[in-house]
Motif scaffolding. Sequence first.
Motif, short mmCIF file in Angstrom:
data_model
loop_
_atom_site.label_atom_id
_atom_site.label_comp_id
_atom_site.label_asym_id
_atom_site.label_seq_id
_atom_site.Cartn_x
_atom_site.Cartn_y
_atom_site.Cartn_z
N UNK A 394 49.96 45.58 51.99
CA UNK A 394 48.93 46.22 51.19
C UNK A 394 49.41 46.13 49.74
N UNK A 398 47.11 44.27 43.45
CA UNK A 398 45.87 43.56 43.77
C UNK A 398 44.70 44.53 43.78
N UNK B 55 43.35 50.50 53.20
CA UNK B 55 43.44 49.06 53.37
C UNK B 55 42.37 48.56 54.32
N UNK B 56 41.97 47.31 54.12
CA UNK B 56 41.14 46.62 55.11
C UNK B 56 41.84 45.31 55.42
N UNK B 109 37.39 43.75 46.95
CA UNK B 109 38.35 42.63 47.02
C UNK B 109 39.02 42.56 48.39
N UNK B 110 39.19 43.71 49.02
CA UNK B 110 39.84 43.69 50.34
C UNK B 110 38.97 42.93 51.34
N UNK B 113 39.09 39.25 50.59
CA UNK B 113 40.32 38.62 51.07
C UNK B 113 40.25 38.40 52.58
#
Lengths: 432, 205
Positions: A394, A398, B55-56, B109-110, B113
């Motif tokens: 993670x 970013x 998170x993804x 963005x996750x 990606x």
Amino acid sequence: MTKRTIELDLATPGVDAQGHPTRVPLGVAERGSTPESLAEEPGLASEHMLLNLGPQHPATHGVLRLVVELDGETVVRVIPHVGYLHSGFEKLGEYRHYNQIIPLTDRTDYLSPMANNVGFALAAEKLMGIEITPRCTVLRVIACEMSRIISHMVWLGTTSIDIGAFTPFLWTFQERERIYNLQELWTGARLTTSVTRVGGMMADIPDGFIEGLRHFTRTFPKTLDEVDRVLTRNSVWVGRTQGVGPLTAAEAINHSLSGPMLRASGVPYDVRKDNPYLGYETYDFDVVVGEHGDVYDRYLVRFEECRQSNRILEQAIERLPDGPVNVDNPRLILPPKSRAMNDMEAMIYHFKQVMEGVKAPVGEAYVGIENPKGELGNYLVSDGTAKPVRWRIRPPSFINLSALPKMAEGHLLSDLIAINASVDIVMGEVDR
Amino acid sequence: MNPSVDALRATFGSAIGRALESCGDTIVYVRRDALLQVLAWLRDTPDQRYDYLVDITAVEYRDRERPLEVVYSVRSLERRVDLRVKVELDAEADLVVDSVVPLWRGADWLERETFDMFGITFRGHPDLRRILMWETYAEGYPLRKDFPLRGRFSRAEQVRQALAANPEAHYSMEELSIAEAYGELSPEMKERLRRGERGKLAGSE
């Protein structure tokens, strides 16, 4: 001392006639001006210009490319392009044993390599159910806080250059150099440290390391005071940073920001306090929280975090216990080379570990640690073999960078540089 | 196990699949069509308050029988509790799942990606483009298990394609539509854009 004398002679803004620093209260500049009012200036032709910034531009801190739509000097739209440094670490990790992945973590956030090593080792240990030794725990705290200081020093130096102050860069890089010397003493490498192993450390600290670190913690606050003196109440610095790129607490949470970016917006979430690892709950330090979430508050938060890291280092030096660094498990920890060459049993363990690797049980583990850039997560999925099915990083910078368009749109082009600097990105980690 | 799982079962019933614990983390499987409601409920219900998206990502197992998983890690910042929500996707069927950008801007963005690396389409994403690989990347999805470690194309082919790509391929269509930028393009480029050939290779056809 000479620096201070010169400063007073030139009557630096922020110092009154008697030589006492004048305090600029927070919130003096107008904050949170609406982007739309700037974009719609009457009487100007509405032809917009497309400006390509980067990837080879010093102010983009690596190979970030920003395509900017400008109305005059006002940023209407920012479209970041990332991926120029993509190295496929996550894919590569699926073909490596757990200990072989540690050198890859150095190269993600290369401004704080030791903290990345610790983050990955913690995730692998959680997956395998390993309890590390007390000495190793404290050594890892030292590694993490040293990394935080060098990362914030690089950030402070490069950001001050971006905004036009050159001197702090020289002072902060000097401090970074001193930590690099300590890292070199410990690991033999300045940048690619690879200091942890699953279940312990690559090596115990050498003679003279603690003395060197103690000397650093005693002298480092002096440099911080000097930087504080030239920046914090400097009217140019304040004017360039206050009210620039503000994010409210709700926006920061909604954009999944973490680390100093989140705390500068007033959200007091620090993984070290709120989801402690490595016994951080037993150290006495403060979580630094900003108020306005602009570039100036991010500066203040990172700056004060350096002092707090220094406090943690002082405490860690005092409490560093004796004892082994690695766990006592010959299936996990490589035997010393001399034993591997002379002792049959040690040689077998050595062979098994190098050829087959250490198998992890079926399952998955996520460990988030408070890296200098934000929350660094390592997510490992295992199917019972010696190589992970999936290794996910993670990446804090970013995710923090993804809020750049939100922060920069409506500001001037020169503010875009300041805002981009305040995110504290490192492209090795953004692109992985 | 995290008590939110029981609360989810009580509210959504059969849309919640199995739940398990691994290394102390709670994982709950959710049916694909209920994902957006479940995450919105987790975020907005007062005694859940999972307001932070950590998170993804996605996971593909080496075992081809197992479905792909899209993994959402959510956290309640106030209660300091984490929860991992998973959606299973059949790799043989369509890899589509609802986008959670309406709930969290940080998902933007996750999800891009995850799309870039696994080829999973997020329905309703405002700008679903490749992010780490370039837009004209034609080798597939790098983190899938059928993708070889060294890539599909040879190094020579990769270099040839990089040299042959048109300059305007470095800009998205949206960027090129900015008036002044379009005016500065050469007639040849404008012609290619008009024919919809942005980013095509010079030698192909």
